[in-house]
Motif scaffolding. Structure first.
Motif, PDB file in Angstrom:
ATOM      1  N   PRO A   1      15.479  55.171 105.571  1.00 27.17           N
ATOM      2  CA  PRO A   1      16.357  56.311 105.574  1.00 27.17           C
ATOM      3  C   PRO A   1      18.058  56.010 105.972  1.00 27.17           C
ATOM      4  CG  PRO A   1      14.987  56.125 107.451  1.00 27.17           C
ATOM      5  CD  PRO A   1      14.405  55.226 106.500  1.00 27.17           C
ATOM      6  N   THR A   2      18.779  56.695 105.272  1.00 26.29           N
ATOM      7  CA  THR A   2      20.217  56.770 105.683  1.00 26.29           C
ATOM      8  C   THR A   2      20.887  57.636 106.192  1.00 26.29           C
ATOM      9  OG1 THR A   2      20.769  57.322 103.407  1.00 26.29           O
ATOM     10  CG2 THR A   2      20.489  54.956 103.726  1.00 26.29           C
ATOM     11  N   GLY A   3      20.038  58.751 106.560  1.00 26.23           N
ATOM     12  CA  GLY A   3      20.707  59.654 107.504  1.00 26.23           C
ATOM     13  C   GLY A   3      20.785  59.481 108.869  1.00 26.23           C
ATOM     14  N   PRO A   4      21.602  60.260 109.420  1.00 21.42           N
ATOM     15  CA  PRO A   4      21.857  60.205 111.096  1.00 21.42           C
ATOM     16  C   PRO A   4      20.654  60.268 111.776  1.00 21.42           C
ATOM     17  CG  PRO A   4      22.847  62.283 110.454  1.00 21.42           C
ATOM     18  CD  PRO A   4      22.448  61.518 109.003  1.00 21.42           C
ATOM     19  N   ASP A   5      19.558  60.980 111.513  1.00 17.17           N
ATOM     20  CA  ASP A   5      18.556  61.390 112.218  1.00 17.17           C
ATOM     21  C   ASP A   5      17.554  60.000 111.924  1.00 17.17           C
ATOM     22  OD1 ASP A   5      17.551  61.839 109.708  1.00 17.17           O
ATOM     23  OD2 ASP A   5      16.828  63.748 109.975  1.00 17.17           O
ATOM     24  N   GLY A   6      17.462  59.501 111.068  1.00 16.64           N
ATOM     25  CA  GLY A   6      16.620  58.415 110.890  1.00 16.64           C
ATOM     26  C   GLY A   6      15.344  58.720 110.732  1.00 16.64           C
ATOM     27  N   VAL A   7      14.911  59.895 110.521  1.00 13.44           N
ATOM     28  CA  VAL A   7      13.792  60.229 109.786  1.00 13.44           C
ATOM     29  C   VAL A   7      13.231  60.012 108.668  1.00 13.44           C
ATOM     30  CG1 VAL A   7      12.092  62.433 110.092  1.00 13.44           C
ATOM     31  CG2 VAL A   7      14.091  62.340 111.850  1.00 13.44           C
ATOM     32  N   PRO A   8      11.980  59.377 108.556  1.00 12.96           N
ATOM     33  CA  PRO A   8      11.459  59.213 107.177  1.00 12.96           C
ATOM     34  C   PRO A   8      11.282  60.329 106.458  1.00 12.96           C
ATOM     35  CG  PRO A   8      10.193  57.830 109.102  1.00 12.96           C
ATOM     36  CD  PRO A   8      11.102  58.976 109.756  1.00 12.96           C
ATOM     37  N   ARG A   9      11.907  60.099 105.314  1.00 12.03           N
ATOM     38  CA  ARG A   9      11.515  61.060 104.282  1.00 12.03           C
ATOM     39  C   ARG A   9      10.159  60.723 103.550  1.00 12.03           C
ATOM     40  NH1 ARG A   9      15.750  62.003 107.419  1.00 12.03           N
ATOM     41  NH2 ARG A   9      17.230  63.537 106.535  1.00 12.03           N
ATOM     42  N   VAL A  10       9.432  61.719 102.660  1.00 13.92           N
ATOM     43  CA  VAL A  10       8.282  61.540 102.258  1.00 13.92           C
ATOM     44  C   VAL A  10       8.430  61.770 100.633  1.00 13.92           C
ATOM     45  CG1 VAL A  10       5.793  62.177 102.073  1.00 13.92           C
ATOM     46  CG2 VAL A  10       6.985  62.199 104.381  1.00 13.92           C
ATOM     47  N   ARG A  11       7.962  61.008  99.766  1.00 15.06           N
ATOM     48  CA  ARG A  11       7.851  61.031  98.463  1.00 15.06           C
ATOM     49  C   ARG A  11       6.433  61.371  98.195  1.00 15.06           C
ATOM     50  NH1 ARG A  11       8.145  55.791  95.534  1.00 15.06           N
ATOM     51  NH2 ARG A  11       5.848  55.668  95.989  1.00 15.06           N
ATOM     52  N   ARG A  12       6.101  62.545  97.557  1.00 17.52           N
ATOM     53  CA  ARG A  12       5.017  63.038  97.211  1.00 17.52           C
ATOM     54  C   ARG A  12       4.905  63.274  95.526  1.00 17.52           C
ATOM     55  NH1 ARG A  12       6.924  66.383 100.880  1.00 17.52           N
ATOM     56  NH2 ARG A  12       6.125  66.007 103.279  1.00 17.52           N
ATOM     57  N   ALA A  13       3.758  62.779  95.022  1.00 16.30           N
ATOM     58  CA  ALA A  13       3.696  63.165  93.645  1.00 16.30           C
ATOM     59  C   ALA A  13       2.297  63.561  93.103  1.00 16.30           C
ATOM     60  CB  ALA A  13       3.916  61.787  92.851  1.00 16.30           C
ATOM     61  N   LEU A  14       2.045  64.244  92.363  1.00 17.98           N
ATOM     62  CA  LEU A  14       0.702  64.872  91.914  1.00 17.98           C
ATOM     63  C   LEU A  14       0.783  64.547  90.385  1.00 17.98           C
ATOM     64  CD1 LEU A  14      -0.371  68.494  92.654  1.00 17.98           C
ATOM     65  CD2 LEU A  14      -0.744  67.410  90.170  1.00 17.98           C
ATOM     66  N   SER A  15      -0.369  63.885  90.309  1.00 15.80           N
ATOM     67  CA  SER A  15      -0.723  63.055  88.864  1.00 15.80           C
ATOM     68  C   SER A  15      -1.774  63.824  88.136  1.00 15.80           C
ATOM     69  CB  SER A  15      -0.712  61.732  88.836  1.00 15.80           C
ATOM     70  OG  SER A  15       0.178  61.071  89.443  1.00 15.80           O
ATOM     71  N   LEU A  16      -1.605  64.196  86.988  1.00 17.57           N
ATOM     72  CA  LEU A  16      -2.763  64.695  86.236  1.00 17.57           C
ATOM     73  C   LEU A  16      -2.719  63.970  84.903  1.00 17.57           C
ATOM     74  CD1 LEU A  16      -0.933  67.401  87.130  1.00 17.57           C
ATOM     75  CD2 LEU A  16      -3.127  68.659  86.711  1.00 17.57           C
ATOM     76  N   TRP A  17      -4.019  63.518  84.404  1.00 21.71           N
ATOM     77  CA  TRP A  17      -4.213  62.900  83.301  1.00 21.71           C
ATOM     78  C   TRP A  17      -5.177  63.630  82.455  1.00 21.71           C
ATOM     79  CZ3 TRP A  17      -4.131  60.112  87.906  1.00 21.71           C
ATOM     80  CH2 TRP A  17      -3.136  59.021  87.857  1.00 21.71           C
ATOM     81  N   PHE A  18      -4.731  64.153  81.068  1.00 17.56           N
ATOM     82  CA  PHE A  18      -5.466  64.834  80.132  1.00 17.56           C
ATOM     83  C   PHE A  18      -5.975  64.026  79.169  1.00 17.56           C
ATOM     84  CE2 PHE A  18      -2.813  68.079  82.449  1.00 17.56           C
ATOM     85  CZ  PHE A  18      -3.802  69.117  82.652  1.00 17.56           C
ATOM     86  N   ALA A  19      -7.233  64.399  78.542  1.00 19.70           N
ATOM     87  CA  ALA A  19      -8.153  63.550  77.832  1.00 19.70           C
ATOM     88  C   ALA A  19      -8.141  64.274  76.241  1.00 19.70           C
ATOM     89  CB  ALA A  19      -9.618  63.241  78.217  1.00 19.70           C
ATOM     90  N   SER A  20      -8.138  63.250  75.402  1.00 21.41           N
ATOM     91  CA  SER A  20      -8.422  63.803  73.979  1.00 21.41           C
ATOM     92  C   SER A  20      -9.906  63.743  73.592  1.00 21.41           C
ATOM     93  CB  SER A  20      -7.617  62.768  73.010  1.00 21.41           C
ATOM     94  OG  SER A  20      -8.045  63.004  71.728  1.00 21.41           O
ATOM     95  N   ASP A  21     -10.212  64.563  72.676  1.00 20.66           N
ATOM     96  CA  ASP A  21     -11.578  64.748  72.286  1.00 20.66           C
ATOM     97  C   ASP A  21     -12.037  63.750  71.359  1.00 20.66           C
ATOM     98  OD1 ASP A  21     -10.645  65.816  70.032  1.00 20.66           O
ATOM     99  OD2 ASP A  21     -11.282  67.904  70.005  1.00 20.66           O
ATOM    100  N   GLU A  22     -11.198  62.844  70.931  1.00 21.09           N
ATOM    101  CA  GLU A  22     -11.506  61.901  70.043  1.00 21.09           C
ATOM    102  C   GLU A  22     -11.657  60.417  70.810  1.00 21.09           C
ATOM    103  OE1 GLU A  22      -9.257  61.846  66.347  1.00 21.09           O
ATOM    104  OE2 GLU A  22      -9.961  63.674  65.855  1.00 21.09           O
ATOM    105  N   LYS A  23     -12.060  59.260  70.281  1.00 28.97           N
ATOM    106  CA  LYS A  23     -12.177  57.993  70.818  1.00 28.97           C
ATOM    107  C   LYS A  23     -10.855  57.663  71.265  1.00 28.97           C
ATOM    108  CE  LYS A  23     -13.929  53.505  70.004  1.00 28.97           C
ATOM    109  NZ  LYS A  23     -14.370  52.371  69.202  1.00 28.97           N
ATOM    110  N   ASN A  24     -10.795  57.064  72.488  1.00 24.36           N
ATOM    111  CA  ASN A  24      -9.624  56.509  73.025  1.00 24.36           C
ATOM    112  C   ASN A  24      -9.120  55.305  72.555  1.00 24.36           C
ATOM    113  OD1 ASN A  24      -7.575  55.848  74.793  1.00 24.36           O
ATOM    114  ND2 ASN A  24      -8.602  56.246  76.502  1.00 24.36           N
ATOM    115  N   ASP A  25      -8.801  55.035  71.311  1.00 23.70           N
ATOM    116  CA  ASP A  25      -8.120  53.987  70.708  1.00 23.70           C
ATOM    117  C   ASP A  25      -6.845  53.791  70.506  1.00 23.70           C
ATOM    118  OD1 ASP A  25      -8.022  55.814  68.823  1.00 23.70           O
ATOM    119  OD2 ASP A  25      -9.466  54.832  67.372  1.00 23.70           O
ATOM    120  N   GLY A  26      -5.939  54.895  70.876  1.00 22.75           N
ATOM    121  CA  GLY A  26      -4.582  54.880  70.632  1.00 22.75           C
ATOM    122  C   GLY A  26      -4.026  55.792  69.425  1.00 22.75           C
TER     123      GLY A  26
END
Length: 257
Positions: free
Chosen positions: A217-242
């Motif tokens: 952190p570079t702010g004057p308070d020095g408090v750690p900020r938090v990165r949060r990510a929500l990941s969703l993966w959706f599937a195809s109804d056909e064979k996963n061959d690209g």
């Protein structure tokens, strides 16, 4: 329909966004302010409640039977291969996140994705993961990076085809943690900041990407900020061959018509 699945109000900008056009042009799509601030704040608080209960685990990937640990990154799987992993008690702690776990083949985001990307033939939510990383203390080495990778390949049994990321990062700023994208087989690279309310969508097969380390952190308070990510993966109804996912490739003159 787009972001109703998180129980929030879809912004006008997100409603008007042409996902298919962005994927064809760039190989990825970025929708800023796709989720309203109040919903982002509520979801971020649920992350912290789950973290405070000790439910997150250190993030790691298995590479040739060895575990590659992502230092400083914690994660929690709520659904894997269309099966719910979260307990009823856990979901009582996070009602908005629980709203993500609609039946896999009836997920509320599916109609939007299916209408935008009909050639991909998406049929279900395959996996849902939440991740959390704190900025290191002042003077400490950068942490919480992800190595270069694709999100799937023909070797995996999953039919994962489309990746959707939602960032819930602290809104007073995080240093580092950008998502570097390298569209395959051609297209401009970019460094995407983990901005709160930002949604990123791309083809799981064809976008080479990594996450840069978080910086102290570079702010004057020095408090750690938090990165949060929500990941969703959706599937195809056909064979996963690209093959079915090729419509997600950027259209580049002389490369892909």
């Amino acid at each position: 329909q787009f972001l109703y699945f998180i129980g929030g109000m879809l912004t006008a900008a997100a409603q008007q966004f042409d996902l298919a056009a962005a994927l064809k042009r760039d190989g990825y799509a970025v929708i800023d302010d796709a989720v309203d601030a109040a919903t982002c704040a509520a979801l971020a608080q649920e992350y912290e409640d789950l973290h405070g209960a000790g439910l997150f685990e250190v993030s790691g990937n298995v590479v040739e039977e060895a575990v590659l640990v992502k230092q400083g990154v914690e994660e929690l799987d709520l659904m894997v291969h269309r099966e719910r992993r979260a307990s009823d008690q856990m979901l009582q702690m996070c009602p908005r996140l629980a709203g993500l776990l609609e039946p896999a083949d009836g997920h509320l985001l599916l109609p939007y994705l299916q209408s935008q990307l009909p050639d991909v033939k998406l049929c279900a939510l395959d996996q849902l993961k939440i991740q959390r990383a704190e900025m290191p203390a002042p003077g400490a080495a950068p942490t919480s990076c992800f190595p270069m990778h694709f999100d799937t390949s023909a070797e995996f049994e999953t039919r994962r085809t489309v990746t959707v990321l939602l960032y819930l990062t602290d809104d007073d700023g995080v240093s580092g943690g950008e998502l570097d994208v390298f569209p395959f087989p051609a297209g401009a690279t970019a460094a995407l900041a983990p901005k709160r309310g930002r949604v990123v969508v791309f083809g799981s097969f064809f976008l080479y990407h990594r996450t840069r380390p978080l910086l102290p952190p570079t702010g004057p308070d020095g408090v750690p900020r938090v990165r949060r990510a929500l990941s969703l993966w959706f599937a195809s109804d056909e064979k996963n061959d690209g093959i079915v996912a090729q419509s997600l490739l950027p259209r580049v003159a002389g490369v892909i018509p």
